[in-house]
Structure formats: C-alpha cells, structure tokens
Motif scaffolding. Structure first.
Motif, PDB file in Angstrom:
ATOM      1  N   HIS A   1      49.073  17.149   1.399  1.00 23.45           N
ATOM      2  CA  HIS A   1      48.804  18.461   1.975  1.00 23.45           C
ATOM      3  C   HIS A   1      47.403  18.464   2.576  1.00 23.45           C
ATOM      4  O   HIS A   1      46.416  18.106   1.912  1.00 23.45           O
ATOM      5  CB  HIS A   1      48.933  19.547   0.901  1.00 23.45           C
ATOM      6  CG  HIS A   1      48.695  20.923   1.446  1.00 23.45           C
ATOM      7  ND1 HIS A   1      49.607  21.561   2.257  1.00 23.45           N
ATOM      8  CD2 HIS A   1      47.635  21.781   1.280  1.00 23.45           C
ATOM      9  CE1 HIS A   1      49.130  22.749   2.588  1.00 23.45           C
ATOM     10  NE2 HIS A   1      47.923  22.919   2.000  1.00 23.45           N
TER      11      HIS A   1
ATOM     12  N   PRO B   1      52.188  12.974   7.926  1.00 23.77           N
ATOM     13  CA  PRO B   1      53.513  12.350   8.145  1.00 23.77           C
ATOM     14  C   PRO B   1      53.666  11.006   7.463  1.00 23.77           C
ATOM     15  O   PRO B   1      54.790  10.527   7.319  1.00 23.77           O
ATOM     16  CB  PRO B   1      53.585  12.216   9.671  1.00 23.77           C
ATOM     17  CG  PRO B   1      52.161  12.182  10.105  1.00 23.77           C
ATOM     18  CD  PRO B   1      51.394  13.053   9.153  1.00 23.77           C
TER      19      PRO B   1
ATOM     20  N   THR C   1      51.346  18.764   6.519  1.00 22.46           N
ATOM     21  CA  THR C   1      51.516  17.625   5.628  1.00 22.46           C
ATOM     22  C   THR C   1      51.343  16.337   6.432  1.00 22.46           C
ATOM     23  O   THR C   1      51.822  16.223   7.553  1.00 22.46           O
ATOM     24  CB  THR C   1      52.904  17.649   4.963  1.00 22.46           C
ATOM     25  OG1 THR C   1      53.042  18.891   4.269  1.00 22.46           O
ATOM     26  CG2 THR C   1      53.073  16.510   3.981  1.00 22.46           C
TER      27      THR C   1
ATOM     28  N   HIS D   1      52.440  12.214   3.168  1.00 19.42           N
ATOM     29  CA  HIS D   1      52.905  13.550   2.769  1.00 19.42           C
ATOM     30  C   HIS D   1      51.884  14.286   1.901  1.00 19.42           C
ATOM     31  O   HIS D   1      52.242  15.074   1.029  1.00 19.42           O
ATOM     32  CB  HIS D   1      54.244  13.454   2.030  1.00 19.42           C
ATOM     33  CG  HIS D   1      55.293  12.732   2.804  1.00 19.42           C
ATOM     34  ND1 HIS D   1      55.895  13.254   3.927  1.00 19.42           N
ATOM     35  CD2 HIS D   1      55.832  11.481   2.622  1.00 19.42           C
ATOM     36  CE1 HIS D   1      56.764  12.375   4.402  1.00 19.42           C
ATOM     37  NE2 HIS D   1      56.744  11.291   3.628  1.00 19.42           N
TER      38      HIS D   1
END
Length: 229
Positions: A12, A7, A5, A10
């Motif tokens: 994918h 940072p 993910t 977030h």
C-alpha cells in the motif's frame, strides 16, 4: 494524496498526483496518468473497437479488376471439355481461350485481361482438351481391342510406317535389314514409340494454344474499351 497498491509487491502506497516515485519496498517505479490522458486513451480505444467489429468479410470489397479464378476455371473447364468431347471440333480448340475470356469478361466487365493471363488460360485449355481427348481415345481403343481383338485402322497405319522404314533401309543397301529392324517387333518398343509421339504432339499443341491465348489476351487488353480501365 492518491492511495494505490504497488503492481509488483502489492504494498500500500500513498503518492502525490502526477509524481513519479519508487516503491519503498521493492523499488518498482510508480507512474500515474492524469485524468486528461485517461480520457484521450478511452476515446481512442472506442473507435478502434468499433472498427474491429465492423470489419467483417461481408463488408470487404473485392477489386473488380482482379481475376476471380473460381468462375474463370469453371468457364475454362466447360469450354475445353466441349472441344475435347467432339473430335470434329478439335481443330477449332485454338479458339477456346478466347471464348473462355469473352464469357468471363461479359460477366466481370472490369476484369484486367493481359497477354500473360491469356497464355495461362490457353495452357489450361490445352491441358483439359488433351486430357479429355486422350481419355476418350484410350477408352475407345480399349473397347475395340476387347471386342475385335485389334484396332485394325491404327495397327495398319503403324505397320505401314514400319514397312516404309524397312524399305528405306533396303534402298540404302543396309546389311541385315531384318536384324536391324528386329526391335520394331517388340511390343514395349512400339508402346514407347506411341507414347513419345503422343507426348510430342501434346507439347506442340500446348505451345500453339498458349500462343493463341496470349494473342487473344493481348488483343483484348489493347481494345479501346479496355485501355480506359
């Protein structure tokens, strides 16, 4: 493929191992560490955590050559108070710094004694001796004045000095001796003269006892047993 993910946002992501790409959503760089680097980082972190836990004040070693001032001040206060309490020992108070340093070095044998340290110890001894002696003298004079309304010995000595000063002015044919010496009868002036005289004597005493302490410290620093430390 490695799933992770982002940072920042977030989102994918699916990245290839050891690749550096950017998030297609926010543009944040995606850095991956190999397993070898992770193992090295964990190995380096483990000893650091153990060292932090072991470094407690109980295990810290003090330098034996450094002067520990708490026991030194106790010795200085005790020795100086003994000389100050007994007036017949006052002429011998010049040996107070040497005695205090001797008692300290008998307990801390590796302590580094120098002339500068001796001078500071001598100054402390002089201040304590002067304070104790002055306090005892002030209390005794106060008791004598309250009980007998006068300290005859001190007052007689002071009157003698004033009379000698007047006689000198008379011998020099100074006109109006009574008017010239009238300020000597003012109590505030007499108190100021006594305080100035006492301050001068204390200053001289502090200088002499500091020199005695410096000499004692220099002598101990040049001793054969101390030179090897």
């Amino acid at each position: 493929m490695i799933a992770r993910t982002c940072p920042r946002c977030h989102t994918h992501l699916e990245l290839e191992e050891s690749s550096l790409v950017f998030c297609f959503h926010c543009g944040a760089p995606q850095v991956l560490l190999s397993q070898e680097l992770r193992d090295v980082a964990e190995q380096q972190q483990a000893p650091a955590d153990g060292a932090d836990g072991a470094a407690t004040p109980a295990t810290q070693q003090l330098d034996p050559t450094v002067i520990q001032w708490q026991p030194m001040l106790k010795l200085v206060a005790g020795v100086s108070a003994c000389f100050g309490l007994f007036s017949f020992l006052l002429p011998l108070s010049l040996f107070a710094p040497a005695i205090a340093m001797s008692l300290y070095t008998s307990r801390f044998r590796q302590a580094r004694v120098t002339a500068g340290l001796g001078a500071r110890i001598g100054l402390l001894c002089g201040i304590i001796v002067s304070a104790v002696t002055g306090t005892i003298g002030a209390i005794s004079s106060l008791i004598l004045r309250v009980r007998s309304h006068g300290d005859s010995a001190f007052d007689d000595a002071f009157r003698t000095q004033i009379q000698q000063f007047r006689d000198q002015l008379t011998a020099q044919h100074t006109p109006d001796v009574a008017g010239t010496t009238a300020f000597l009868n003012i109590p505030e002036f007499r108190a100021g003269m006594m305080l100035c005289g006492a301050a001068l004597m204390i200053a001289i005493f502090l200088g002499v006892i500091s020199a005695a302490g410096a000499l004692a410290g220099y002598t101990r620093s040049r001793a054969p047993g101390r030179a090897a430390l």
